[in-house]
Design an enzyme around this catalytic site. Structure first.
Site, PDB file in Angstrom:
ATOM      1  N   SER A   1       8.938 149.461   0.169  1.00  0.00           N
ATOM      2  CA  SER A   1       8.109 148.683   1.100  1.00  0.00           C
ATOM      3  C   SER A   1       7.552 147.452   0.395  1.00  0.00           C
ATOM      4  O   SER A   1       7.017 147.551  -0.709  1.00  0.00           O
ATOM      5  CB  SER A   1       6.941 149.527   1.626  1.00  0.00           C
ATOM      6  OG  SER A   1       7.395 150.684   2.297  1.00  0.00           O
ATOM      7  N   ASP A   2       7.684 146.333   1.055  1.00  0.00           N
ATOM      8  CA  ASP A   2       7.048 145.099   0.594  1.00  0.00           C
ATOM      9  C   ASP A   2       6.273 144.512   1.764  1.00  0.00           C
ATOM     10  O   ASP A   2       6.629 143.461   2.298  1.00  0.00           O
ATOM     11  CB  ASP A   2       8.096 144.112   0.080  1.00  0.00           C
ATOM     12  CG  ASP A   2       7.470 142.818  -0.428  1.00  0.00           C
ATOM     13  OD1 ASP A   2       6.260 142.817  -0.717  1.00  0.00           O
ATOM     14  OD2 ASP A   2       8.196 141.806  -0.524  1.00  0.00           O
ATOM     15  N   PRO A   3       5.205 145.201   2.213  1.00  0.00           N
ATOM     16  CA  PRO A   3       4.483 144.753   3.399  1.00  0.00           C
ATOM     17  C   PRO A   3       3.552 143.596   3.085  1.00  0.00           C
ATOM     18  O   PRO A   3       3.315 143.252   1.923  1.00  0.00           O
ATOM     19  CB  PRO A   3       3.681 145.997   3.808  1.00  0.00           C
ATOM     20  CG  PRO A   3       3.441 146.708   2.515  1.00  0.00           C
ATOM     21  CD  PRO A   3       4.636 146.428   1.641  1.00  0.00           C
TER      22      PRO A   3
ATOM     23  N   VAL B   1       8.602 141.231  -6.455  1.00  0.00           N
ATOM     24  CA  VAL B   1       9.408 141.789  -5.370  1.00  0.00           C
ATOM     25  C   VAL B   1      10.752 142.288  -5.894  1.00  0.00           C
ATOM     26  O   VAL B   1      11.332 143.226  -5.346  1.00  0.00           O
ATOM     27  CB  VAL B   1       9.592 140.774  -4.223  1.00  0.00           C
ATOM     28  CG1 VAL B   1       8.260 140.463  -3.566  1.00  0.00           C
ATOM     29  CG2 VAL B   1      10.274 139.506  -4.682  1.00  0.00           C
TER      30      VAL B   1
END
Length: 872
Positions: free
Chosen positions: A647-649, A555
């Site tokens: 985006s870190d969905p 992340v």
């Protein structure tokens, strides 16, 4: 003949085994203009229910892509769809009985349902996004665009639903040709419609969208409507079986006293029927919003799980109506409705007791094997829904034909009466969910909202029994009053009912903070062991951040890589705040001036301070603006351009499938400034190799200069709105200038060695690899083999074995031999991780030692030997 249509109905054949024979007979006699048999008309009702659920599931899914996948948006969509149904049922039902043209009206309703179904699909799938794009380009603010487009979207649902809503009452008037067994006949017709709806919902969620695609799924519903219309067009309207029987203009009266009794009975029946069906719609559909909200905390959040639960809701309606049809030997009385409401309230309370203990009662005993995903995704939700939801919807399904039978005078009044009942039921079905989403859950929380609906049912039972003034209601009143007082006291004095993710109950985590919102519940917990123990944060049933080293690393890579690669970004959009680790990595680059962050559960920002060591207290950064909402919807509606969209969905099969499709990536590209970049987390687990490669190929189809970077057993997609070529010296200088991070090893050679695929390697993917689109969202509508743990290893090895040359992206590497050592070390590390995923940690350590011998400059490997050697 209880439970069957009366033999005097035209062309009736009593055995269900003759359904296909009747249907085939109708086809063979079409050219002779035969009338359609009752069985065939019931099949048309069945296919209508099936098609209407296909439309509903499809429309809801498509509108979620534009309006946002939020509880509030879905509640508005449900309200518009139900409003169309209710209004259509009322108006078309009245018109059919008034004009006695049931056959022709039903044909027109099917025709317009099909035509408007097609137009609605085209407008929702293509028209709404196009309008948003025009408004965004004009610079209109997101909120203003929403105020214009949301009513249009709701109208696009209302209009086709208006015609669909007329099918059930009009078809009932066509099928029922006698007063004999009237109540049972109404129940049977409603049962055929609801079982069709249940099967249509299951087929759409489990089979049709993955097999046919979203477009062809809708076309299948259109085909069912138009074929039904064609059958009616080619058949001859039947004549009344008893033409001598005239509709009585006034009720028969034997005197003044009888007239008064008849009027009183009619008034009591109307009050009981219409008030009762309103409350049932209010409570049951409102409870459905709350139940789904709670199940999202307990269950694995996949499209299949909630398609299954929604279908069980409708199966309950079918079972209740079918039971009414089979048991309605005696005429119903107005007292039947408050009794039904009283029983429903008791069942809701009993279900609530099960609901708050689902982990201990159902999940833990059945899901001992954490890899038993069929059990977790299908069996456990099914059992939970059968115990909690089905009894309530069974009673609601019983209540609908009960209400119809109370106010229907005779066969000539069937369509009108059913239309009125559907109207009141629909009004309740609109009001209940709206109050749940916008009032109850924010004020009471999900758990206490269930108790509130039980209270409403008891109060309604009491008020109706008082209004109808029947002498037999003494006990009922006493039970309703005492029950209402108990529930009211409970709501006033009870503590907060905490609905926790199963892992909190299983591992006895200490709850540090717990908050509920309409969109989700977030909770921070501490592992057993006191204040120094690790923290974990969940939104519903999804961990916000992994606690392992590899999860933190990837992340942070999502946030850092674009800037290391040369991005000069001032304006940044982050889709998904989580607890702020990716956002803090972005904020560590001083050129960043503004960070807009879209977060579905915006209150999650308040949990960020628990992780200050990982996110540098990003929540206090003045450059950060957290916006509540759905990320894809925001991109659809905004005209603002960004230098970076990050985006870190969550995983695509766990609710974020729409953030991995071609259309989403195209939205991102349209909102980038020239030279802007997109960085996005890419999971390797729970994805079949073809779906995993499909996501990469899809990203590459939108960003031709895309690359894939490996962070242990996770990956990062990096795309640029232009050309991508990285000067290694500048890369090294930017990394050296960034602040030190004890949780992130940022040696320039080490990070460059994380590059595994460039655009040339991706372009060489097999032609059989399919793109992931909104129409064919394969990862979202997955196969259960996706959960095979070997998929992670296969996807990891695919990346490792297809590594591109680092020099294809990096230029002017000063020490090529060192670069080769770091790349070989990374390759050996990845091989070792593959062994570890198979349960062979010994070979992981062995590969790490080989990596040290090949690449002694890499400081991460000694740390990893200590890390993995300690058993973490």
């Amino acid at each position: 003949m209880a439970g069957r249509l009366n033999p005097t109905y035209y062309n009736y054949r009593p055995r269900q085994a003759g359904i296909l024979c009747n249907f085939a007979s109708d086809f063979s006699g079409l050219m002779k203009n035969r009338t359609l048999s009752t069985t065939t008309l019931l099949l048309l009702v069945f296919f209508a229910g099936c098609s209407f659920l296909i439309y509903e599931v499809s429309y809801f899914r498509l509108l979620a892509l534009s309006l946002g996948a939020t509880v509030k948006a879905s509640t508005l969509v449900l309200a518009a769809y139900m409003a169309g149904f209710g209004a259509g049922a009322w108006i078309w039902g009245r018109l059919a009985d008034k004009r006695k043209s049931h056959h022709r009206l039903l044909m027109l309703l099917f025709t317009f349902s099909g035509i408007l179904g097609l137009l609605g699909y085209l407008m929702i799938s293509d028209g709404i996004p196009a309008i948003y794009e025009v408004l965004a380009t004009s610079g209109m603010p997101v909120q203003t665009a929403d105020r214009l487009i949301t009513p249009l979207s709701l109208a696009l649902l209302f209009v086709p639903a208006f015609f669909m809503g007329g099918v059930l009452p009009v078809a009932s008037g066509l099928i029922i040709r006698s007063d004999q067994g009237l109540a049972g006949s109404i129940g049977k017709i409603y049962a055929w419609e609801t079982i069709g709806s249940a099967l249509g919902g299951l087929a759409t969620g489990f089979v049709l969208i993955r097999a046919l695609g979203q477009q062809n799924t809708v076309f299948s519903a259109i085909a069912l409507n138009l074929i039904s219309a064609l059958l009616l067009m080619l058949s001859r309207p039947q004549t009344d079986q008893n033409p001598a029987a005239k509709i009585p203009e006034k009720p028969l009266r034997s005197g003044k006293q009888e007239s008064k009794n008849e009027a009183g009975k009619l008034t009591a029946n109307n009050i009981a029927a219409l008030a009762g069906t309103f409350i049932l719609g209010f409570a049951v559909i409102g409870l459905q919003v709350v139940w789904f909200r709670i199940f999202r905390i307990y269950m694995t959040n996949t499209s299949y799980t909630f398609s299954l639960i929604a279908s069980i809701v409708i199966l309950g309606l079918f079972a209740g109506s079918r039971y009414f049809a089979a048991s309605s030997k005696k005429p119903a009385t107005s007292l039947s409705m408050p009794v039904l409401l009283l029983i429903t309230a008791a069942v809701v309370v009993a279900g609530a007791g099960i609901l708050i203990r689902i982990p201990e009662l159902i999940m833990f005993p059945l899901a001992g094997d954490q890899d038993a995903y069929f059990m977790r995704i299908i069996v456990i939700p099914a059992i939970s829904a059968l115990l909690v939801i089905l009894p309530v919807t069974f009673l609601s399904g019983y209540g609908f034909p009960l209400a119809c039978s109370l106010i229907t005078k005779n066969q000539h009044d069937v369509s009108n009466s059913m239309g009125r009942v559907l109207l009141f039921n629909t009004l309740g079905s609109i009001t209940g969910p709206a109050i749940a989403a916008f009032l109850l859950i924010p004020l009471l929380g999900a758990g206490r909202s269930v108790v509130f609906y039980a209270l409403i049912l008891l109060i309604a039972a009491l008020l109706i029994s008082l209004k109808i003034r029947q002498f037999k209601t003494g006990k009922l009143k006493a039970i309703a009053i005492s029950g209402s007082l108990i529930l009211l006291i409970f709501l006033i004095v009870s503590p907060e009912l905490k609905i926790l993710p199963p892992s909190f109950t299983r591992f006895d985590r200490e709850i540090i903070e717990y908050r509920e919102s309409v969109e989700g519940t977030w909770v921070v917990g501490r592992e057993p062991g006191g204040k120094g123990a690790a923290l974990s944060t969940y939104v519903n049933n999804s961990a916000v951040i992994g606690s392992s080293y590899d999860a933190i690393k990837v992340v942070k890579m999502v946030g850092h890589l674009p800037f290391y690669a040369g991005l000069k970004g001032k304006d940044v959009l982050v889709v998904g705040f989580g607890i702020g680790v990716t956002t803090s990595a972005i904020a560590s680059h001083p050129e960043v001036e503004h960070i807009d962050c879209i977060e579905l559960v915006a209150g999650l920002k308040d949990a960020a301070h628990y992780y200050s060591g990982l996110n540098n207290n990003i929540q206090k950064d003045k450059r950060l603006k957290v916006i509540a909402g759905d990320g894809r919807h925001y991109l659809q509606a905004t005209g603002k351009k960004y230098d970076l969209i990050s985006s870190d969905p969550t995983h695509p099969i766990l609710g974020s499938g729409s953030l991995y499709t071609k259309e989403y990536f195209e939205l991102c590209r349209s909102r980038l400034n020239p030279g802007g970049m997109v960085s996005q987390y890419l999971p390797l687990h729970k994805l079949l190799p073809e779906d995993f490669q499909g996501i990469i190929k899809t990203f590459h189809s939108v960003f031709p200069q895309s690359t894939v970077w490996l962070g242990h057993n996770h990956a990062v997609l990096l795309g640029v709105n232009g050309q991508l070529s990285i000067d290694f010296n500048q890369w090294s200088a930017r990394i050296a200038a960034s602040p030190g991070d004890p949780y992130f090893y940022n040696n320039p050679y080490h990070l460059a060695a994380c590059l595994v695929l460039d655009h040339t390697a991706i372009a060489g993917f097999s032609p059989s690899v399919q793109l992931n689109t909104d129409n064919f969202p394969s990862p979202e509508f997955f196969r259960f083999s996706s959960f095979d743990s070997r998929n992670l290893t296969q996807n990891l090895m695919f990346l490792n074995q297809n590594r591109c040359e680092t020099s294809r992206i990096f230029t002017d590497i000063p020490d090529q031999e060192m670069m080769q050592r770091f790349t070989e070390g990374n390759r050996l590390l990845t091989e070792g991780i593959g062994y570890d995923l198979s349960g062979d940690r010994r070979n992981l350590i062995k590969k790490l030692r080989e990596a040290i011998s090949v690449n002694p400059e890499n400081e991460e490997y000694p740390f990893l030997i200590r890390f993995y050697g300690s058993g973490r």
